[in-house]
Design a protein around this motif. Sequence first.
Motif, PDB file in Angstrom:
ATOM      1  N   GLU A   1      26.619  64.291   9.408  1.00 26.78           N
ATOM      2  CA  GLU A   1      27.633  64.410   8.359  1.00 26.78           C
ATOM      3  C   GLU A   1      28.101  65.864   8.263  1.00 26.78           C
ATOM      4  OE1 GLU A   1      29.143  62.193   6.505  1.00 26.78           O
ATOM      5  OE2 GLU A   1      28.032  60.485   7.322  1.00 26.78           O
ATOM      6  N   LEU A   2      29.316  66.108   8.708  1.00 23.72           N
ATOM      7  CA  LEU A   2      29.839  67.480   8.667  1.00 23.72           C
ATOM      8  C   LEU A   2      30.028  67.971   7.241  1.00 23.72           C
ATOM      9  CD1 LEU A   2      32.588  67.305  11.459  1.00 23.72           C
ATOM     10  CD2 LEU A   2      30.280  68.234  11.646  1.00 23.72           C
ATOM     11  N   GLU A   3      30.416  67.069   6.336  1.00 16.62           N
ATOM     12  CA  GLU A   3      30.719  67.488   4.966  1.00 16.62           C
ATOM     13  C   GLU A   3      29.519  68.116   4.271  1.00 16.62           C
ATOM     14  OE1 GLU A   3      31.269  64.559   6.322  1.00 16.62           O
ATOM     15  OE2 GLU A   3      32.964  63.473   5.418  1.00 16.62           O
ATOM     16  N   THR A   4      28.336  67.564   4.502  1.00 16.27           N
ATOM     17  CA  THR A   4      27.167  67.985   3.732  1.00 16.27           C
ATOM     18  C   THR A   4      26.192  68.885   4.485  1.00 16.27           C
ATOM     19  OG1 THR A   4      26.019  65.944   4.377  1.00 16.27           O
ATOM     20  CG2 THR A   4      27.282  65.899   2.326  1.00 16.27           C
ATOM     21  N   GLN A   5      26.025  68.673   5.786  1.00 13.41           N
ATOM     22  CA  GLN A   5      24.940  69.351   6.492  1.00 13.41           C
ATOM     23  C   GLN A   5      25.224  70.816   6.812  1.00 13.41           C
ATOM     24  OE1 GLN A   5      24.240  65.691   9.243  1.00 13.41           O
ATOM     25  NE2 GLN A   5      22.298  66.806   9.279  1.00 13.41           N
ATOM     26  N   PHE A   6      26.470  71.245   6.663  1.00 14.23           N
ATOM     27  CA  PHE A   6      26.778  72.665   6.866  1.00 14.23           C
ATOM     28  C   PHE A   6      26.977  73.394   5.535  1.00 14.23           C
ATOM     29  CE2 PHE A   6      27.859  71.035  11.058  1.00 14.23           C
ATOM     30  CZ  PHE A   6      27.340  72.019  11.874  1.00 14.23           C
ATOM     31  N   ALA A   7      26.842  72.674   4.425  1.00 10.95           N
ATOM     32  CA  ALA A   7      27.172  73.240   3.118  1.00 10.95           C
ATOM     33  C   ALA A   7      26.206  74.342   2.676  1.00 10.95           C
ATOM     34  CB  ALA A   7      27.207  72.136   2.065  1.00 10.95           C
ATOM     35  N   ASP A   8      24.970  74.315   3.149  1.00 15.72           N
ATOM     36  CA  ASP A   8      24.024  75.360   2.712  1.00 15.72           C
ATOM     37  C   ASP A   8      24.004  76.557   3.657  1.00 15.72           C
ATOM     38  OD1 ASP A   8      22.628  74.439   4.908  1.00 15.72           O
ATOM     39  OD2 ASP A   8      20.914  73.659   3.775  1.00 15.72           O
ATOM     40  N   GLY A   9      24.776  76.498   4.758  1.00 19.38           N
ATOM     41  CA  GLY A   9      24.911  77.640   5.648  1.00 19.38           C
ATOM     42  C   GLY A   9      23.830  77.791   6.700  1.00 19.38           C
ATOM     43  N   VAL A  10      22.733  77.047   6.566  1.00 15.81           N
ATOM     44  CA  VAL A  10      21.605  77.214   7.491  1.00 15.81           C
ATOM     45  C   VAL A  10      22.021  76.846   8.917  1.00 15.81           C
ATOM     46  CG1 VAL A  10      19.276  76.448   8.097  1.00 15.81           C
ATOM     47  CG2 VAL A  10      19.887  76.832   5.698  1.00 15.81           C
ATOM     48  N   TYR A  11      22.614  75.676   9.095  1.00 20.68           N
ATOM     49  CA  TYR A  11      23.019  75.250  10.437  1.00 20.68           C
ATOM     50  C   TYR A  11      24.088  76.165  11.017  1.00 20.68           C
ATOM     51  CZ  TYR A  11      20.420  70.827  10.458  1.00 20.68           C
ATOM     52  OH  TYR A  11      19.408  69.885  10.488  1.00 20.68           O
ATOM     53  N   LEU A  12      24.942  76.718  10.165  1.00 17.88           N
ATOM     54  CA  LEU A  12      25.973  77.643  10.661  1.00 17.88           C
ATOM     55  C   LEU A  12      25.338  78.902  11.241  1.00 17.88           C
ATOM     56  CD1 LEU A  12      28.949  77.663   8.119  1.00 17.88           C
ATOM     57  CD2 LEU A  12      28.987  76.967  10.520  1.00 17.88           C
ATOM     58  N   VAL A  13      24.346  79.441  10.525  1.00 16.14           N
ATOM     59  CA  VAL A  13      23.662  80.650  11.001  1.00 16.14           C
ATOM     60  C   VAL A  13      22.936  80.362  12.322  1.00 16.14           C
ATOM     61  CG1 VAL A  13      21.805  82.298  10.513  1.00 16.14           C
ATOM     62  CG2 VAL A  13      23.402  81.635   8.692  1.00 16.14           C
ATOM     63  N   LEU A  14      22.188  79.265  12.358  1.00 22.64           N
ATOM     64  CA  LEU A  14      21.444  78.922  13.569  1.00 22.64           C
ATOM     65  C   LEU A  14      22.393  78.644  14.734  1.00 22.64           C
ATOM     66  CD1 LEU A  14      18.708  76.581  12.033  1.00 22.64           C
ATOM     67  CD2 LEU A  14      18.482  78.987  12.688  1.00 22.64           C
TER      68      LEU A  14
END
Length: 366
Positions: free
Chosen positions: A279-292
């Motif tokens: 789910e793109l809407e929710t799983q990038f919302a906390d920024g963790v996956y973006l940083v990794l």
Amino acid sequence: MSSAPQLRLSPLRPTKMRKDESFLGKLGGTLARKKKTREVTDLQEEGKNAINSPMSPASVNLHPEDTLLEENEERTMIDPTSKDDPKFKELVKALIDWINDVLVEERIIVKQLEEDLYDGQVLQKLLEKLADCKLNVAEVTQSEIGQKQKLQTVLEAVHDLLRPHGWVPQWTVDAIHGKNLVAILHLLVSLATHFRAPIRLPEHVSVQMVVVRKREGLLHSSHVTEELTTTTETMMGRFERDAFDTLFDHAPDKLSVVKKSLITFVNKHLNKLNLEVTELETQFADGVYLVLLMGLLEDYFVPLHNFYLTPDSFDQKVHNVSFAFELMLDGGLKKPKARPEDVVNLDLKSTLRVLYNLFTKYKDME
């Protein structure tokens, strides 16, 4: 818009009759009083009939005082049905929660915008906190004159901040002090937008306004639409449209194809850490996956002390997304059009823009 002064009817009190007052005189006085009472009743009924007439798209229950108008006088109010609109309620709640978050250290709790903001006290504290300034006004004012003087000072300071950015005020001292909810909402939306409040305002919120005017002794009503919010990009001053605006507006059927392509792209790299996105809407919302993801794309390890691995607050999530944006800039990417707050607030269009920016540069990377 200024609210017209309300008229209150005082009950007629019988005066002591003179001894020489004739029967006809008493009868005439009684008839006059009955005529006056009937005129007031007829005027109130006339006002209700005008609102409920076929020319009006919705029936409205008016307070009797709202039908007591002078010739050519006009009064405007929100159609009660608009207050029941879910997007309108969402806007009001978002603004109330934002004010309470900003003023938490002042121990100020706003529950109802009209009742809590009309005297200028809360607006003063809000502006001082947002603009990091101190206004030269009395702290507490009970009189109407004092309250309006405070409001005048506060609104002048607001105008000085907003005018250089092209804002046209849709509120006045009289409107705010008169508890005009639409004027108050216009003011708060402008402040939230100017100071880039970390909230998500619902887009395209409008209300139906009932306009009642007296002409030639008769009340005439009409409905007008008042726009409170537009799109996030427009309100934030980012007027350049891109492919995602077109996609959302004209080709929503193709949205799932774009999302599937981006999910495939990010999973190709996140799978290396045994992570998977559905789910793109929710799983990038906390920024963790973006940083990794940035670490994987640029082939470096991101020290864990630079971000929150398990963020549990809004501020921590905003920190993570902001940090990911910094890594993108370091990698030679342009500054994302989206705000970190937009991503945290689950704004799909903003998240897609950020990911597509990465896809454009790293799509051929294994």
